[in-house]
Design an enzyme around this catalytic site. Sequence first.
Site, PDB file in Angstrom:
ATOM      1  N   CYS A 171      20.483 -23.874 -82.419  1.00  0.00           N
ATOM      2  CA  CYS A 171      19.924 -22.518 -82.313  1.00  0.00           C
ATOM      3  C   CYS A 171      20.411 -21.604 -83.433  1.00  0.00           C
ATOM      4  O   CYS A 171      19.887 -20.519 -83.610  1.00  0.00           O
ATOM      5  CB  CYS A 171      20.280 -21.906 -80.961  1.00  0.00           C
ATOM      6  SG  CYS A 171      19.535 -22.799 -79.585  1.00  0.00           S
TER       7      CYS A 171
ATOM      8  N   GLY B   8      17.220 -21.865 -70.898  1.00  0.00           N
ATOM      9  CA  GLY B   8      18.536 -21.242 -70.834  1.00  0.00           C
ATOM     10  C   GLY B   8      18.560 -19.817 -71.366  1.00  0.00           C
ATOM     11  O   GLY B   8      19.249 -18.948 -70.818  1.00  0.00           O
TER      12      GLY B   8
ATOM     13  N   THR C 226       2.536 -17.423 -64.392  1.00  0.00           N
ATOM     14  CA  THR C 226       2.134 -18.693 -63.790  1.00  0.00           C
ATOM     15  C   THR C 226       3.192 -19.763 -64.042  1.00  0.00           C
ATOM     16  O   THR C 226       3.620 -19.963 -65.184  1.00  0.00           O
ATOM     17  CB  THR C 226       0.787 -19.154 -64.381  1.00  0.00           C
ATOM     18  OG1 THR C 226      -0.173 -18.110 -64.183  1.00  0.00           O
ATOM     19  CG2 THR C 226       0.303 -20.425 -63.711  1.00  0.00           C
TER      20      THR C 226
END
Length: 399
Positions: free
Chosen positions: A324, A68, A236
């Site tokens: 967070c 996110g 990648t």
Amino acid sequence: MYMDHSATAPVRKEVFEVMEPYFTKSFGNASTFYSLGREAKAGMEEARENVAKLIGANNDEIIFTSGGTESDNIAIQGIAYKLNNAGKGNHIITSAIEHPAVMETCSALEKKGFEVTYLPVYEEGIVKVEDLKSAIKEETILITIMHANNEIGTIQPIAEIGKIAKENNIKFHSDAVQSVGKIPVDVNELNVDLLSISSHKIYGPKGVGALYIRKRTRLEPILYGGGQEKDLSPGTENVAGIVGLGEACRLAKEELDENIPYITNLRNKLIDGILNSVEKSYINGNIEKRLPGNINFRFTGIEGESLVLMLDAKGIDGSTGSACSSKKLTASHVLKAIGLEDVDSHGSLRLTIGPENTEEEVDTVIKEIPPIVEKLRSMSSIWEKEESLLKDNTKRCDI
């Protein structure tokens, strides 16, 4: 028992099973042309279709990211630099309760000369459309408002905001990390141009996410590399993670109609049980316009962190707010934005319910919280003052 699903969710067995071959058997680099690479690429494209189906998008409108936070950064900075470089303006509108991935990105752009308006959310924790209309100016190039808040779970009027953005020819991004897979999300009904998704909130693996980008929406790259994911998220690809995200989205879509009423009933039972058994306990934010599984309590006179630790000792996992922001000692910017004083903000507890939680677990939480709150209050000088005020008021009523 786990009740912190807004922080993360476990990888489902079904998700892990579809990922496993991409670690050991179909481990090729998706950018190569031989069979191993083609297998990896095929797994990614099936995942892209599953993500698109969950939010009503087209496959080619989905790019994969590392989560996110990267999705939010690509969307906000990508639009800001693209339109500012084209001379369209430098003004961004957001809300005062966004996730740090949005708040910090906007703050960084301010340091580079952009102007940012932070809309208030008032006691309910919801943006008022009239405030948004008043904030729009000629230089406004982007509106970024989250769909559902990660701490108090309030759901914003995204469809209305998107309609206003469209009428004013302003790009509209929504951080839907907390809402996708938990409530219906359709990018066309919501009128969004960009929408952020994270895998680990919906029982997929950590470290992978997606960004919806409406066709003909142009972004300035903020990362440079091998050109993967339309040059916007180069590097990648995390094929196994992407396949896991796709499966998590497929399962979420399949089970959404069943999960919403089940989780809502558990949430309401827990809210009623605690508010009826603990005096001076409250719910932060609007009680109706919130995610099915979100509960954000406030208990006068206690420290939320102490409550979380004592619940942990009882085998109950909850939090004081956003995972967070848990390392920050300051009061939650979300709780301050709904008008709480620091002392009340620190007395908050977030419990977030998932479909694997049971009624018996909710009964246990209802039983365990009241004595813990009582114990914490018995050691609290703040509660001592509050209790004195309550007694004084009772005496006045008796007179």
